[in-house]
Every structure is written in structure tokens, then in C-alpha cells.
Design a protein around this motif. Structure first.
Motif, PDB file in Angstrom:
ATOM      1  N   LEU A 149      44.313  38.166  52.641  1.00 54.93           N
ATOM      2  CA  LEU A 149      43.535  38.073  51.401  1.00 54.93           C
ATOM      3  C   LEU A 149      44.188  38.995  50.381  1.00 54.93           C
ATOM      4  O   LEU A 149      44.407  40.179  50.659  1.00 54.93           O
ATOM      5  N   GLY A 150      44.532  38.454  49.207  1.00 52.34           N
ATOM      6  CA  GLY A 150      45.144  39.264  48.153  1.00 52.34           C
ATOM      7  C   GLY A 150      44.393  39.097  46.846  1.00 52.34           C
ATOM      8  O   GLY A 150      44.031  37.978  46.462  1.00 52.34           O
ATOM      9  N   VAL A 151      44.144  40.212  46.161  1.00 52.09           N
ATOM     10  CA  VAL A 151      43.456  40.179  44.870  1.00 52.09           C
ATOM     11  C   VAL A 151      44.276  40.969  43.861  1.00 52.09           C
ATOM     12  O   VAL A 151      44.990  41.912  44.222  1.00 52.09           O
ATOM     13  N   PRO A 152      44.188  40.593  42.573  1.00 53.89           N
ATOM     14  CA  PRO A 152      45.009  41.276  41.567  1.00 53.89           C
ATOM     15  C   PRO A 152      44.440  42.633  41.184  1.00 53.89           C
ATOM     16  O   PRO A 152      43.234  42.875  41.288  1.00 53.89           O
ATOM     17  N   MET A 153      45.317  43.500  40.727  1.00 53.99           N
ATOM     18  CA  MET A 153      44.935  44.774  40.129  1.00 53.99           C
ATOM     19  C   MET A 153      45.357  44.708  38.662  1.00 53.99           C
ATOM     20  O   MET A 153      46.543  44.537  38.357  1.00 53.99           O
ATOM     21  N   THR A 154      44.398  44.822  37.780  1.00 50.89           N
ATOM     22  CA  THR A 154      44.675  44.657  36.351  1.00 50.89           C
ATOM     23  C   THR A 154      44.190  45.869  35.570  1.00 50.89           C
ATOM     24  O   THR A 154      43.186  46.502  35.923  1.00 50.89           O
ATOM     25  N   VAL A 155      44.923  46.172  34.500  1.00 50.88           N
ATOM     26  CA  VAL A 155      44.557  47.244  33.564  1.00 50.88           C
ATOM     27  C   VAL A 155      44.698  46.687  32.157  1.00 50.88           C
ATOM     28  O   VAL A 155      45.788  46.251  31.769  1.00 50.88           O
ATOM     29  N   SER A 156      43.584  46.655  31.434  1.00 49.69           N
ATOM     30  CA  SER A 156      43.576  46.139  30.055  1.00 49.69           C
ATOM     31  C   SER A 156      44.154  44.731  29.987  1.00 49.69           C
ATOM     32  O   SER A 156      44.920  44.395  29.077  1.00 49.69           O
ATOM     33  N   GLY A 157      43.804  43.901  30.965  1.00 50.64           N
ATOM     34  CA  GLY A 157      44.247  42.520  30.976  1.00 50.64           C
ATOM     35  C   GLY A 157      45.658  42.305  31.486  1.00 50.64           C
ATOM     36  O   GLY A 157      46.127  41.170  31.540  1.00 50.64           O
ATOM     37  N   ARG A 158      46.333  43.375  31.873  1.00 55.49           N
ATOM     38  CA  ARG A 158      47.713  43.275  32.364  1.00 55.49           C
ATOM     39  C   ARG A 158      47.731  43.485  33.873  1.00 55.49           C
ATOM     40  O   ARG A 158      47.187  44.455  34.377  1.00 55.49           O
ATOM     41  N   VAL A 159      48.380  42.542  34.589  1.00 49.21           N
ATOM     42  CA  VAL A 159      48.460  42.644  36.043  1.00 49.21           C
ATOM     43  C   VAL A 159      49.508  43.699  36.402  1.00 49.21           C
ATOM     44  O   VAL A 159      50.668  43.585  36.020  1.00 49.21           O
ATOM     45  N   ILE A 160      49.089  44.729  37.114  1.00 45.97           N
ATOM     46  CA  ILE A 160      50.028  45.792  37.510  1.00 45.97           C
ATOM     47  C   ILE A 160      50.428  45.679  38.975  1.00 45.97           C
ATOM     48  O   ILE A 160      51.355  46.359  39.415  1.00 45.97           O
ATOM     49  N   GLY A 161      49.721  44.817  39.718  1.00 41.67           N
ATOM     50  CA  GLY A 161      50.054  44.673  41.134  1.00 41.67           C
ATOM     51  C   GLY A 161      48.975  43.906  41.866  1.00 41.67           C
ATOM     52  O   GLY A 161      48.180  43.177  41.256  1.00 41.67           O
ATOM     53  N   ALA A 162      48.942  44.082  43.179  1.00 44.48           N
ATOM     54  CA  ALA A 162      47.961  43.371  43.999  1.00 44.48           C
ATOM     55  C   ALA A 162      47.569  44.229  45.191  1.00 44.48           C
ATOM     56  O   ALA A 162      48.358  45.028  45.696  1.00 44.48           O
ATOM     57  N   LEU A 163      46.315  44.052  45.614  1.00 46.40           N
ATOM     58  CA  LEU A 163      45.779  44.733  46.791  1.00 46.40           C
ATOM     59  C   LEU A 163      45.505  43.673  47.848  1.00 46.40           C
ATOM     60  O   LEU A 163      44.868  42.655  47.550  1.00 46.40           O
ATOM     61  N   LEU A 164      45.958  43.911  49.067  1.00 48.52           N
ATOM     62  CA  LEU A 164      45.861  42.883  50.106  1.00 48.52           C
ATOM     63  C   LEU A 164      45.306  43.462  51.398  1.00 48.52           C
ATOM     64  O   LEU A 164      45.549  44.635  51.727  1.00 48.52           O
ATOM     65  N   ALA A 165      44.557  42.614  52.100  1.00 46.89           N
ATOM     66  CA  ALA A 165      44.054  42.939  53.433  1.00 46.89           C
ATOM     67  C   ALA A 165      44.493  41.816  54.368  1.00 46.89           C
ATOM     68  O   ALA A 165      44.484  40.639  53.982  1.00 46.89           O
ATOM     69  N   ALA A 166      44.892  42.161  55.582  1.00 47.13           N
ATOM     70  CA  ALA A 166      45.449  41.152  56.485  1.00 47.13           C
ATOM     71  C   ALA A 166      45.029  41.415  57.920  1.00 47.13           C
ATOM     72  O   ALA A 166      44.764  42.551  58.314  1.00 47.13           O
ATOM     73  N   ASN A 167      44.992  40.320  58.697  1.00 46.76           N
ATOM     74  CA  ASN A 167      44.674  40.381  60.124  1.00 46.76           C
ATOM     75  C   ASN A 167      45.830  39.806  60.936  1.00 46.76           C
ATOM     76  O   ASN A 167      46.576  38.948  60.459  1.00 46.76           O
ATOM     77  N   ARG A 168      45.931  40.260  62.164  1.00 49.92           N
ATOM     78  CA  ARG A 168      46.978  39.759  63.045  1.00 49.92           C
ATOM     79  C   ARG A 168      46.523  38.523  63.837  1.00 49.92           C
ATOM     80  O   ARG A 168      47.269  38.006  64.666  1.00 49.92           O
ATOM     81  N   THR A 169      45.307  38.084  63.576  1.00 51.04           N
ATOM     82  CA  THR A 169      44.806  36.839  64.172  1.00 51.04           C
ATOM     83  C   THR A 169      44.243  35.981  63.045  1.00 51.04           C
ATOM     84  O   THR A 169      43.764  36.500  62.036  1.00 51.04           O
ATOM     85  N   PRO A 170      44.271  34.655  63.197  1.00 54.22           N
ATOM     86  CA  PRO A 170      43.737  33.795  62.132  1.00 54.22           C
ATOM     87  C   PRO A 170      42.247  34.060  61.905  1.00 54.22           C
ATOM     88  O   PRO A 170      41.494  34.264  62.859  1.00 54.22           O
ATOM     89  N   ARG A 171      41.833  34.054  60.662  1.00 56.79           N
ATOM     90  CA  ARG A 171      40.429  34.210  60.306  1.00 56.79           C
ATOM     91  C   ARG A 171      40.240  33.803  58.858  1.00 56.79           C
ATOM     92  O   ARG A 171      41.128  33.972  58.032  1.00 56.79           O
TER      93      ARG A 171
END
Length: 414
Positions: free
Chosen positions: A174-196
Motif C-alpha cells: 500500500l502506497g500513499v503520497p506525501m504532499t506539501v502545498s500541493g507538491r508531491v515530495i515522496g510516498a509512504l508505503l506499507a508492505a507485507n510478505r504475504t498476499p493481503r
């Protein structure tokens, strides 16, 4: 009685199995209310599930609030990056969490920090914007989730990216954007080693946290900039104070009629290094470096942690200041050395003027001693004594032809 029993189960936050067991027990006992219980069971379970989701949401919001609150207290940029991924992993209970930051000049996103990762290849991954899940989130500014990344053809798969993901045994992301003043500066992600799957509430939770984290990250970055600016201002202030102190000391050397050694002493203390005042033709200093120092009027760095500055006046090279044991002089220190060279040149000019005046006086005295008829003997005797000459004692006159040599220096040496 029936409604109260269901209410009891709801109050106890009982699992779904308890509700089903209540109905089955009533049916086995032949309870007349069993049919009514069976009819009410879906509604009871719906209420139970709604309350459970609400409690879970409240717990998540509470954790989100506490997490965001904690982030605001962190000022160090690296610490806040680590705190963000650690809290993201805790919020969603995933195996791994990681954060990527965009580098717009390169059109790519770099994984800056991970939590739960064991692969160096994954932790140092660089993804062109639009590639992989991270690159797509970082480019579009939209959240993306996949229950099994390797089997999901929505993403642009590249061999080296997929190999790094496989090396970490990651399946669900799962990945979501990190934005500051409408500008995307990166992304934050969470992941599992099994499908879900990642339900909508988890996407919303991580998105909310990423929004808080981006602001905290930007605040930390701005705070670091302010600290760096303050550091530069303090360093500049210290350099100005040092320059003023050196100026006062060099001025004192001039006013009290000091010499080049006094200048060297002031500079040695200010630069925390040994400073020598060398003659213009000193063989230990490369001629090309001296030429550069004379031409530019600035300090020149030599090999072996040495610096020089030329003391010149009116095109004349009067001396060279040599600094030993300082591989690096900052700009303020270089200007201090150059100022010392100017004072040295001024002192040498003053000494030269005094010497030339003395030479003229001595030349006049010699002329008068050799004049025929002789000048006033009493006055001549007084003038000679001032120069350590006793006219009543035998004297020898030596004549030296210096050719094209420096006449002033030859007179001084004589």
C-alpha cells in the motif's frame, strides 16, 4: 429477554461466534423465541460489526493523533524519517514500512528509510517516476494498493525493481503520497510478505498519517535550514570579530613602529599556525606560486598545508608571507593573511624610506669629510659622532661597485 441478551453480547464485545451460538442453543432447547432470534441475528451482527469498526476507527484515530503529535516534537530530519516509517508500520501492523523521496532534477524517487527491511538492494532502491508502485504514487500523487505486487499488471515492472522487491519477499503493498502545498515530495508505503488486501479504511488511515508526516518532515527540513543559516551567521560573526581583532593588532604594530616579526606573531595567533615573513627570492617558495600571488593580490595555496601571500607596493615585491601547517584556510582567514601582507609591505616601505634617508645623511657626511677645504670641524665632529664615526681617529674609505644589483639593498647590507 431476547433483546437484552443480544445487548449483553454487544456490551461484552463478544465475537460473532457467540451470537450464532446463542441462536443455535435456543433452537436445540426448543425455545419458542428461537425463530425470532434467528430473524434478529443478521441485525445483531450488523450492529456488532458497525460498533467494532467504530471502535477500531477510534483506536486508529487515537493512534494517528498521538503519532502526529509525537512527530511535531522531532526536529532532526533523519530522526523524523525513521519515526515516520516506524509509526506507519505500527499503525497498519505490516511487515515492512518504507519512505521514498522525490528528486525532481533526476525524475526519480529514492527509498530514504525503511523499517523491517533486511535487503540492502531494496533499502537503496532508485525508481524512475512512474515505475513500480512507489514511482507511480510519487508521480501521480494518488494512493495505490495491491494484494500481490508481482501479479499486478497495473504497474510498470522493471527487472531490477522486481528483483529488489522479491529479495525482500514483498507481496502486498500500500502506497500513499506525501504532499506539501500541493507538491508531491515522496510516498509512504506499507508492505507485507504475504498476499493481503488493504481495505479502504487502511488506505484512508495511512493517507491521513502521510499528510501529517509530510508537514512534520517539511517543518524539520525548514528547521534544519534555519539552524544552518544561524550557524553560518555565527561563523560569519566570529570571522568579523577575528578580522576586527587582527586589524586592531596590526594597526598597533604600525603605530608602535614594529617590524615584520610582529606581523608574523599576530597572524600566527589568529590563524593558529606558524607564519614566516620570507624574502622575495626565498628558494623554498615556488616562483610560479609567488607570481600568481603577486598577479592576483590573493592568498595562494601550496602543497603540504602551506599558503603564501605577497607583500607588494607599487609593483615592488618586498616580502612573502608563508603559512605552515594549515591545509585549509577559509575565506575570512585568507583575507586576514592578505591584510597581513599589506601591513608587511607598508612596514617594509617605511623601513626602506628610513634607510634611504639615513643613506642620504651618510652620503652628505662622507662628502663633507672628503671636501676640500673641510667644513666646520666642530660641527663635522658632532655629525660624525651621531653615526658612530670619530673623525680624530684614523679611517679607511672602501669603494664597492655593485653593478646592476639593488643599490638600496646593497647599502642596507653594507
Amino acid at each position: 429477554m431476547t433483546a437484552r441478551t443480544f445487548l449483553d453480547l454487544l456490551y461484552e464485545q463478544a465475537p460473532r461466534e457467540e451470537f450464532e451460538r446463542l441462536v443455535v442453543d435456543a433452537e436445540q432447547r426448543g425455545d419458542p423465541a428461537a425463530a425470532r432470534l434467528r430473524e434478529m441475528l443478521p441485525r445483531a451482527l450488523h450492529v456488532r460489526d458497525t460498533l467494532e469498526r467504530q471502535r477500531k476507527r477510534e483506536a486508529q484515530l487515537s493512534a494517528l493523533y498521538e503519532t502526529a503529535n509525537d512527530l511535531t516534537a522531532i526536529r532532526d530530519l533523519n530522526q523524523i524519517l525513521r519515526a515516520i516509517v516506524r509509526r506507519a508500520r505500527q499503525l497498519l501492523g505490516t511487515d515492512i514500512a518504507y519512505l521514498g523521496l522525490n528528486v525532481e532534477s533526476e525524475g526519480a524517487a529514492y527509498i530514504r528509510v525503511t523499517e523491517g527491511s533486511v535487503s540492502d538492494a531494496f533499502a537503496n532502491l532508485r525508481l524512475p517516476l512512474g515505475t513500480g508502485l512507489l514511482g507511480l504514487v510519487a508521480q501521480t500523487g494518488q494512493p495505490y494498493a495491491t494484494p500481490d505486487y508481482h501479479a499486478d499488471d497495473r504497474f510498470e515492472h522493471r527487472p531490477y525493481i522486481d528483483e529488489a522487491v522479491a529479495d525482500e519477499s514483498i507481496r502486498a503493498i500500500l502506497g500513499v503520497p506525501m504532499t506539501v502545498s500541493g507538491r508531491v515530495i515522496g510516498a509512504l508505503l506499507a508492505a507485507n510478505r504475504t498476499p493481503r488486501p488493504f481495505p479502504a479504511e487502511e488506505v484512508q488511515l495511512l493517507s491521513s498519517f502521510a499528510a501529517h508526516a509530510a508537514i512534520a518532515l517539511e517543518n524539520a527540513r525548514l528547521f534544519e535550514q534555519v539552524m544552518q543559516t544561524n550557524k553560518r551567521l555565527r561563523e560569519h560573526s566570529a570571522a568579523v570579530e577575528m578580522a576586527a581583532d587582527v586589524h586592531d593588532k596590526l594597526t598597533g604594530v604600525l603605530l608602535r613602529g614594529g617590524d615584520s616579526n610582529d606581523v608574523a606573531g599576530v597572524l600566527s595567533e589568529a590563524l593558529d599556525a606558524k607564519v614566516e615573513v620570507c624574502e622575495p627570492d626565498d628558494p623554498q617558495i615556488p616562483a610560479e606560486s609567488v607570481h600568481e600571488a603577486r598577479a592576483t593580490g590573493h592568498a595562494v595555496q601550496l602543497t603540504g598545508g602551506q599558503w603564501i601571500a605577497a607583500a607588494t607596493a607599487g609593483g615592488d615585491h618586498l616580502a612573502t608571507l608563508l603559512v605552515n601547517g594549515r591545509p585549509g584556510l577559509d575565506l575570512a582567514e585568507q583575507r586576514t593573511l592578505e591584510r597581513g601582507a599589506m601591513v608587511t609591505a607598508l612596514l617594509r616601505m617605511v623601513l626602506r624610506a628610513v634607510a634611504e634617508a639615513e643613506d642620504r645623511v651618510r652620503a652628505d657626511l662622507l662628502d663633507d669629510l672628503l671636501a676640500e677645504p673641510p667644513a666646520d670641524p666642530a660641527l663635522l665632529r658632532v655629525r660624525a659622532l651621531r653615526h658612530g664615526v670619530r673623525v680624530d681617529e684614523p679611517m679607511v674609505l672602501a669603494v664597492v661597485d655593485v653593478g646592476d644589483a639593488d643599490r638600496t639593498r646593497a647599502q642596507r647590507e653594507a
